[in-house]
Design a protein around this motif. Structure first.
Motif: not given
Length: 365
Positions: A286-295, A341-345
């Protein structure tokens, strides 16, 4: 000089260390080998699919079978850039992968084919996310500058109108001063809405499905039985640490946008439908940051879709395709999700539009 003895490394071990998916096929297009990257990319197990036809082992590649068969028969490989792979029956593109695919004929125990599949979704997502974030920051800076320039003279205009009203309370022009005050207040509210919420998120543990059910009830009430709302929830998603009210506002803005799209669609679908969907995503950027878990929260409608020329602009303030629209719903929703810290696409084509909210999942320490 004695050279150091190197441990023998098996070829399969080397291939398992690659991030590129490798699949080898025999002349009948049966899987003879696949590496760990293939297992991860297509969510398959080599133990279960080895020896199976490619169409069964990796359904995403079904559409490529005629081309792969020609490659074996003619001994001529090919390279396909940014190839879209979809699982059969996935017309909505929920399980779509973008890859670079290289097919190379080989001879193992007969005519064979080696497939190298490089996933591009993460790289494309990073690029798209960076563009969205840059767009969001630019619009926020522009709004802050405009708000500063508008608020000061607006306060002076309102103050002058109030003074006139107090000086001449019985004047025949009293209604004009009230119009000035009322319009100044309206512009002030508009500027405040452009700036978004003036408080930081008040985070607490929230069940997102409870939030979505609240949004569903509101949309069904506003739709007045003109549409159906379908739910497709992932029950494995744990509670998120978020601001409940801000998530409701952001999701409701997207759902209302979908409702308006269905009302305005020409021709209107036989069965106007909004779908609320949730999914857990692993190792997600998300936004160039890798997260182990996301919703992931999807708000999908089967309206006319967003014009390709508008896709890149819809998150800018005051951009709208509706005469009565303010063009603030999507920018405000993006701002609220960004603050978590999220994003909408958005992805859209005629007959289907999906707005996806991505939120990092903060696991308790």
């Amino acid at each position: 000089m004695k050279l150091p003895v190197l441990n023998r490394v098996q070829p399969a071990g080397i291939l398992d260390g690659l991030t590129t998916a490798i699949i080898t096929l025999d002349s009948a297009l049966r899987v003879t080998y696949l590496n760990s990257a293939t297992e991860t990319l297509f969510s398959v197990s080599r133990r279960h699919v080895q020896g199976l036809a490619l169409s069964v082992a990796v359904p995403h590649l079904v559409e490529q079978l005629p081309r792969l068969k020609r490659a074996i028969e003619t001994g001529t490989g090919f390279i396909e850039r940014e190839l879209k792979l979809r699982r059969p029956g996935d017309d909505a593109g929920h399980d779509c992968l973008t890859v670079d695919c290289t097919a190379t004929p080989a001879q193992f125990s007969g005519p064979s084919l080696v497939l190298e599949i490089l996933p591009l979704d993460r790289h494309l997502r990073i690029s798209r996310d960076e563009q969205l974030l840059a767009q969001h920051r630019a619009s926020r800076e522009l709004i802050r500058g405009l708000a500063h320039e508008i608020k000061n003279p607006l306060g002076g205009i309102r103050g002058a109108a109030q003074l006139l009203e107090r000086e001449f309370p019985d004047s025949e022009h009293l209604e004009y001063t009230r119009v000035i005050i009322r319009e100044a207040d309206r512009l002030q509210n508009l500027v405040n809405r452009l700036l978004g919420p003036n408080r930081l998120p008040q985070k607490e543990m929230v069940n997102i499905h409870e939030v979505l059910e609240h949004v569903r009830q509101l949309i069904e009430a506003e739709g007045r039985a003109l549409l159906s709302v379908q739910r497709d929830y992932d029950p494995s998603i744990p509670e998120l640490r978020i601001d409940r009210e801000q998530l409701i506002q952001a999701t409701l803005n997207l759902a209302r946008n979908a409702l308006q799209a269905l009302i305005a669609a020409s021709p209107r679908p036989d069965r106007p439908l909004i779908t609320l969907r949730t999914r857990m995503r692993r190792q997600f950027t998300i936004g160039g940051v890798r997260h182990r878990l996301a919703v992931q929260i999807d708000v999908e409608d089967n309206g006319g879709g967003v014009a390709p020329a508008m896709i890149e602009k819809i998150f800018y303030p005051m951009v709208t395709t509706r005469a009565e629209g303010t063009g603030l719903g999507l920018p405000i929703a993006q701002y609220l999700i960004n603050s978590h810290g999220g994003l909408i696409e958005c992805q859209s084509r005629p007959g289907i539009t999906i707005f996806s909210i991505y939120l990092p999942l903060e696991l308790p320490a």
